[in-house]
Design an enzyme around this catalytic site. Sequence first.
Site, PDB file in Angstrom:
ATOM      1  CE1 TYR A   1      -6.344   7.773   7.401  1.00 21.52           C
ATOM      2  CE2 TYR A   1      -6.658   5.594   6.136  1.00 21.52           C
ATOM      3  CZ  TYR A   1      -6.363   6.378   7.335  1.00 21.52           C
ATOM      4  OH  TYR A   1      -6.443   5.706   8.482  1.00 21.52           O
TER       5      TYR A   1
ATOM      6  CB  CYS B   1     -12.253 -12.907  13.293  1.00 19.38           C
ATOM      7  SG  CYS B   1     -12.389 -11.577  13.695  1.00 19.38           S
TER       8      CYS B   1
ATOM      9  NE  ARG C   1      -8.852  -1.488   1.789  1.00 22.37           N
ATOM     10  CZ  ARG C   1      -8.960  -2.280   3.089  1.00 22.37           C
ATOM     11  NH1 ARG C   1      -8.372  -1.490   3.777  1.00 22.37           N
ATOM     12  NH2 ARG C   1      -9.776  -2.924   3.525  1.00 22.37           N
TER      13      ARG C   1
ATOM     14  CD  GLN D   1      -2.955  -0.658   2.291  1.00 21.49           C
ATOM     15  OE1 GLN D   1      -2.883  -0.260   3.402  1.00 21.49           O
ATOM     16  NE2 GLN D   1      -4.320  -1.056   2.094  1.00 21.49           N
TER      17      GLN D   1
ATOM     18  NE  ARG E   1     -11.687  -7.434  11.654  1.00 22.67           N
ATOM     19  CZ  ARG E   1     -13.206  -6.872  11.933  1.00 22.67           C
ATOM     20  NH1 ARG E   1     -13.165  -6.641  13.156  1.00 22.67           N
ATOM     21  NH2 ARG E   1     -13.602  -6.755  11.120  1.00 22.67           N
TER      22      ARG E   1
ATOM     23  CB  ALA F   1      -7.130 -18.082  31.882  1.00 19.91           C
TER      24      ALA F   1
ATOM     25  CB  CYS G   1      -6.662  -6.892  15.591  1.00 26.56           C
ATOM     26  SG  CYS G   1      -8.377  -6.838  15.535  1.00 26.56           S
TER      27      CYS G   1
END
Length: 648
Positions: free
Chosen positions: A173, A344, A221, A101, A321, A395, A351
């Site tokens: 962006y 997931c 993208r 990217q 994911r 756990a 993440c």
Amino acid sequence: MAFPNLFSPYRIKSTEFRNRIFSTGHDTYLPEEGLPSEALIAYQRARARGGAGLIVIQVVGVHETARYTEALLMGTSDDCIAPFRRLIDAIHAEGTKVFVQLFHPGRELLGRPDGVVQPAFAPSHAPSERFKVIPREMPVPLIGEIIAGFGQAARRMAEAGADGVEIVASHGYLPAQFMNPKVNSRQDEFGGSFENRLRFTREAIAAIRAQVPQEFILGMRMSGDEHDEDGLVEDDSAAIARALAPDLDYLNVIAGTSATASGAAHIVPSMANAHGYVAPFAQRVKQATGKPVFVAGRINQPQIAEQVLDSGAADMCGMTRAMIADPEMPNKARAGRADDIRACIGCNQACIGHFQLGLPISCIQYPETGRELQYGVKPRASIRRKVIVVGGGPAGLKAAAVAAERGHEVHLHEREAQTGGQARLAQLLPKRAEFGGIITNLTAEAERYGVTIHRRSEVTRALLERERPDAVILAAGSRPHMPPVEGEARQLVHAVDILAGRAAAGASVVVYDWMGDWTGCGIAEKLAGEGAHVRLAVNHHCAAASIQTYIRFETVARLHRLGVEVIPWLRLYGADGRTAFFIHTPSREAVTMEEVDTLVVNAPNRQEDTLVKVLEDMRVAHHLVGDALSPRTAEEAVYEGMRAGLAV
């Protein structure tokens, strides 16, 4: 083959992908000094070895003004070529193709080089609501430098051996800022008309094409719906896709924008979103452009990806994911072992949640992720020992699975009829049903490695004396605890009792949320959804303060729509009749709430560690993990379970 579309090869130009599964570009916080590190190489190699057809390497800055965090990879110098070649060669060696990217965030900037806020540059003076960044309008010479930077960075990635590059025009962006007329108010050749607003991206595409081989792949993208009033909508994005498609080899679609709370929630969509919900827009882009289309957005199982591909909505499915949770997901699906996949659950905790805390990527279900150099290979036990695990929550299940995987004889004792511990309650909260997948996944993992699970089995001194284990892992969890409250609080109930159905609430409810986590907000949402008037008194600066940012945005939005009144900075100290008494923690002044039918308390649990003294008296080696050590989240529980399983 169970998934014929998913595992059919696909070709763009001369590059053939072995299947239709790809890992989208995503931040990992694994780079070092702007370059690929050994940890990043190990992380991506694991996904390639697991069978991904394509890995898109996370964002690479194309100009010095692109440094939006200190963990950003940079492609601004030829010195980056050799480190990127090591990363790309490692992925190629496993049979996976590689794109990179290319990135500039524009106004969406949060880095602090040298500890101070850096200046941001954008098409116009258009402050970023989410990060409170006030950018400087880019002068034309700087625009030219950044466009040239796209071309130079692409050339470096090609020389490093990448199969292609992807311009990041998604999530608000820089390219998207130029495209958006509500962000770009320029009156020169880079603003105004539709064509002028596309000029930046067109020139970046041309700069890349001029410096890379003909067979090198170039994609973009983009977000379909930015999910904000000032954002691009699907009609805008479809028009952009049609206009730019002739100069691109593929389009990669997603949703959302980094600029606002409503848009950012779609950058890494949570379990509150439908599976594959971006696919309809992908199909629209594919029909409008005739180009290869990639799609992502809650495609976490091979069955979902197969449906998307079979419908013709897209040609490749981003399952990022899914491979963070289970790097072997593609191999398992191809081999017909879909039931063995660690799916997931869309919790976002380790993440993107880690990235936003400045921590390396991981997964609450699979803490080996991001830690491949330390835990990627589990050593076989030199001596086979008998291990008893006390507690079948996250756990205990992880500890048992790892110990058994290493060759030990492992017996897990769970006092309830079902495994899962507190995760069984967590899945009952609104929009949290998928969290129950952690129980399914970890229980199956333990059984797969040969753990003997004893349900309705309480571990006592007598049992330990009879079984004579070589080691014990204490993972008994924690128990609800009601803090001291002054007065005669007959309307007082614990949140767990509401969730488990052991108590009911009246028409007017105050939820006191000391934790700022899922439970307090979830109980408020549940009761408001059932018709109660709910006030949420938070011992924090805001509701859901302890939850990952994007999920907090979604949660607060739902509470607002339900009319839940949120009052921050409160500490409960008393209740009497239909009145609850609080202290406003910054001012230390009293706050009183009247007409309270039910006061629901979400307070810290107390660890369940009563067996410690018994084991110490018996001198049995033992490990204390998860809430039994200190009440925290499922992430710490699973991580400590893994560590204990490696230690015995």
